[in-house]
Design an enzyme around this catalytic site. Sequence first.
Site, PDB file in Angstrom:
ATOM      1  CB  SER A 166      -1.024   0.363   1.063  1.00 54.42           C
ATOM      2  OG  SER A 166      -1.939   1.106   1.611  1.00 54.42           O
ATOM      3  CG  ASP A 334      -6.918  -2.860  -3.322  1.00 56.41           C
ATOM      4  OD1 ASP A 334      -7.149  -2.087  -3.014  1.00 56.41           O
ATOM      5  OD2 ASP A 334      -5.757  -3.645  -3.219  1.00 56.41           O
ATOM      6  CG  HIS A 363      -5.666  -2.529   0.530  1.00 61.28           C
ATOM      7  ND1 HIS A 363      -5.180  -2.140  -0.298  1.00 61.28           N
ATOM      8  CD2 HIS A 363      -4.760  -1.345   1.647  1.00 61.28           C
ATOM      9  CE1 HIS A 363      -3.956  -0.850  -0.398  1.00 61.28           C
ATOM     10  NE2 HIS A 363      -4.012  -0.809   0.661  1.00 61.28           N
TER      11      HIS A 363
END
EC number: 3.1.1.3
Length: 393
Positions: A166, A334, A363
């Site tokens: 991320s 995601d 995610h």
Amino acid sequence: MKWLLVAVLTSLTIFSALTQSHLLHGSPVNSLCADLIHPANYSCTEHSIQTKDGYILALQRVASLGPRLQSGPPVLLQHGLFMAGDVWFLNSPKESLGFILADHGFDVWVGNVRGTRYSYGHVTLSDTDKEFWDWSWQDLAMYDLAEMIQYLYSISNSKIFLVGHSQGTIMSFAALTQPHVAEMVEAAALLCPISYLDHVTAPLVERMVFMHLDQMVVALGLHQINFRSDMLVKLVDSLCEGHMDCTDFLTSITGTNCCFNASKIEYYLDYEPHPSSVKNIRHLFQMIRKGTFAQYDYGYFKNLRTYGLSKPPEFILSHIPASLPMWMGYGGTDGLADVTDVEHTLAELPSSPELLYLEDYGHIDFVLGSSAKEDVYKHMIQFFRAKVKSSSW
């Protein structure tokens, strides 16, 4: 104004609305080694470095106590937003990437960016100072990550493997555009890779951006987002008691997660979330609004003073060396690292990374998913092993 303050503070967290009283009474964790690594019977040592702008960062070095003790190359794990190095160890040793890499003989290093509870220091500033929080992800990339890589490189006298998730991938992309950083990296594995954010589909994030809640937070005089503060926890409690459904908050922030064990939320909340800066959130929102991968936008006149340009300079992905091997894992559900944006990133890179696409992964699944070892990590390790030049490992 009170309802606005509640909405602003509540909207910016991933976990806080799920078990607010747990956050209120949970105590900060100061030693990752003592709390998570040693109890699992792994070797762990604490290290610290000072960045060029004065922040004191904690790193941990983790190794298995088995026969493959640190025989492999160094690998640096870089966490995402509102997380810290603990996220790589929150599941069981058989499910957590940090432990799994150590069991495979890697020399595992764990990064913790400024503002997290492990890296809360500065040579002159206190965390109560406004100036302490005057940073965004570009500073995390150019200072924190770059200097952690330099530290590992100097200790191991060899190139390192880099893993990011991320925000950790945003930092990685930005840092790797710098030749002096890229030359110290053997290969990079990026989970939920982000350099563009203009196709975010997470509904609450879209709503926050549309309402310009980041600008409202600044107007309220806030500089850090800390979800363990008594004020924030009480405000979230108030909002969730009859005003909104907080049970599906994670999905509204990140998208649907297939393999995240929701029954462990209270345990995860012993460690997550960690603080971040309001400026960092504003920078991420700028990426969503503008569709660019650029430095922080201060506005026309301050941009001129800061950059000598009316617009902030962009990070050019084609500046990442084509010779640098890359591997990316991303998911079809995601809501933050959207497939369209990942494809945009791939089109900008000078090389063709190895890809792992999982249709049902979201995610959080890539770092806390119960099936990630088989679905994700074994492929990453195969990629790393193929890049190791030493025949002794």
